[in-house]
Design an enzyme around this catalytic site. Sequence first.
Site, PDB file in Angstrom:
ATOM      1  N   ARG A 176       0.820  -1.214   0.000  1.00 41.44           N
ATOM      2  CA  ARG A 176       0.000   0.000   0.000  1.00 41.44           C
ATOM      3  C   ARG A 176       0.848   1.255   0.000  1.00 41.44           C
ATOM      4  O   ARG A 176       0.383   2.341  -0.373  1.00 41.44           O
ATOM      5  CB  ARG A 176      -0.963  -0.011   1.192  1.00 41.44           C
ATOM      6  CG  ARG A 176      -1.938   1.155   1.250  1.00 41.44           C
ATOM      7  CD  ARG A 176      -3.140   0.881   2.133  1.00 41.44           C
ATOM      8  NE  ARG A 176      -2.763   0.257   3.392  1.00 41.44           N
ATOM      9  CZ  ARG A 176      -2.323   0.920   4.460  1.00 41.44           C
ATOM     10  NH1 ARG A 176      -2.169   2.241   4.411  1.00 41.44           N
ATOM     11  NH2 ARG A 176      -2.020   0.265   5.569  1.00 41.44           N
ATOM     12  N   TYR A 202     -16.065  17.698 -15.167  1.00 43.64           N
ATOM     13  CA  TYR A 202     -16.288  16.265 -15.093  1.00 43.64           C
ATOM     14  C   TYR A 202     -17.332  15.960 -14.017  1.00 43.64           C
ATOM     15  O   TYR A 202     -17.197  16.383 -12.872  1.00 43.64           O
ATOM     16  CB  TYR A 202     -14.970  15.555 -14.790  1.00 43.64           C
ATOM     17  CG  TYR A 202     -15.138  14.075 -14.534  1.00 43.64           C
ATOM     18  CD1 TYR A 202     -15.744  13.261 -15.487  1.00 43.64           C
ATOM     19  CD2 TYR A 202     -14.710  13.504 -13.345  1.00 43.64           C
ATOM     20  CE1 TYR A 202     -15.916  11.908 -15.257  1.00 43.64           C
ATOM     21  CE2 TYR A 202     -14.879  12.150 -13.107  1.00 43.64           C
ATOM     22  CZ  TYR A 202     -15.488  11.357 -14.058  1.00 43.64           C
ATOM     23  OH  TYR A 202     -15.669  10.020 -13.826  1.00 43.64           O
ATOM     24  N   ASP A 236      -7.533  19.997 -13.829  1.00 44.13           N
ATOM     25  CA  ASP A 236      -7.773  18.721 -14.499  1.00 44.13           C
ATOM     26  C   ASP A 236      -7.299  18.857 -15.943  1.00 44.13           C
ATOM     27  O   ASP A 236      -7.872  19.614 -16.724  1.00 44.13           O
ATOM     28  CB  ASP A 236      -9.264  18.381 -14.445  1.00 44.13           C
ATOM     29  CG  ASP A 236      -9.571  16.980 -14.963  1.00 44.13           C
ATOM     30  OD1 ASP A 236      -8.807  16.471 -15.804  1.00 44.13           O
ATOM     31  OD2 ASP A 236     -10.585  16.401 -14.540  1.00 44.13           O
TER      32      ASP A 236
END
Length: 408
Positions: A56, A109, A185
Amino acid sequence: MSLSEEQAAALSAETVVVAAGRPPRERDQPVNQPLVLSSTYFGTGPLGDGDRGYGRYSNATWDPFEEALGQLEGAELPGLLYASGLAAASSALSLVPAQGVLVMPSHSYAGSLVMATELAEKGFLELRTVDIADTDAVKALLAPADGRPADMLWLESPTNPMLGVADIRALTAAAHAAGAIVVTDNTFSTPLVQQPLALGSDVVLHSVTKYLSGHSDVVLGALVTSDAGLRSTLLHHRTIHGGIAGPMEAWLALRGLRTLALRVERSQASAAVLAERLSAHPRVGSIRYPGLASDPGHERAKSQMKGFGSILCIEMAPIGGSGNTSSGTGAMSGAMSGAEAADRMIRALKLWLPATSLGGVESLIERRRRHTAEPVSVPENLVRLSVGIENVEDLWADLEQALGTLGG
């Protein structure tokens, strides 16, 4: 890895996308990064910097992609790979302080907008939405005369799906003056077309699912920053919240990244041709594409982009009566609305694929308002086209015959 920051800066992006993130140039080393499938690593004593420890925290298959993306975006640090674009967006939104103010495009988005809206509804932040192409309106929300200044400006340019173009330089400067950080973005443009960090942004977001991997076979996201403090905070969020990428997906994404320059070159060229032809078609009510001189975002896009991308949108004209072309609705007894015309045209296509993603080698098309999460301000008759790498004449022939089924 294979390229230093200095080497990457001296090369074109088209070369960096192929050369970055390679294994060391040592005898019998592989040319490509091997896939590493392990959830844990040998080690004793406390973990320190550079120790992998556990899957992880780190994976050797992430490293080359993160290095390559960081260098492509012109960052001083490697990027961060996430399980999805929304996992990356969630990590970026975690930078907004408790009850902080987020300014976000009203058209962006849908997943990011829904996530921000839900956070606002739960009282975690204040959300201010705005037409991101209206620079004065954005500035007014960043530092209102009678309210709290913003903590984060979320940019998307061109926006999804309306293709509005933000003045990134001016807005990042205004955001910083107000004390806000800026997240941009860059999914639609890719780092080959636009580099928001160079325009002043603090963090860049990608849905790696789209252009970067480019083959519609993985779901991934990424963040990039040159700020070591921000990267450390984002890395901690990824580790603790578990939004990590699978090694197989990371390996596939790096393989897809190698052809990004060729795919972007081909799809952009085709998008420009199709935009010109669609703009002249009688069944198309209007068209949105920054590459057209008539587009309201054209000059702004020219000043901050190295191309105009491969996404274009059309609004279908109603058939058989008068109607509201911008919304696709109107009083047209016995006629077909723009939304109905869009659906019929899409059903008639044979080569274009009706699907909800974008940025792959294949050309995709959809009417965006079929999604319940899409803002109601998006016209019902708006059709988004993601242009792939097929022969442009084949793509046009398919569009032309499908439009022809509408008559006229």
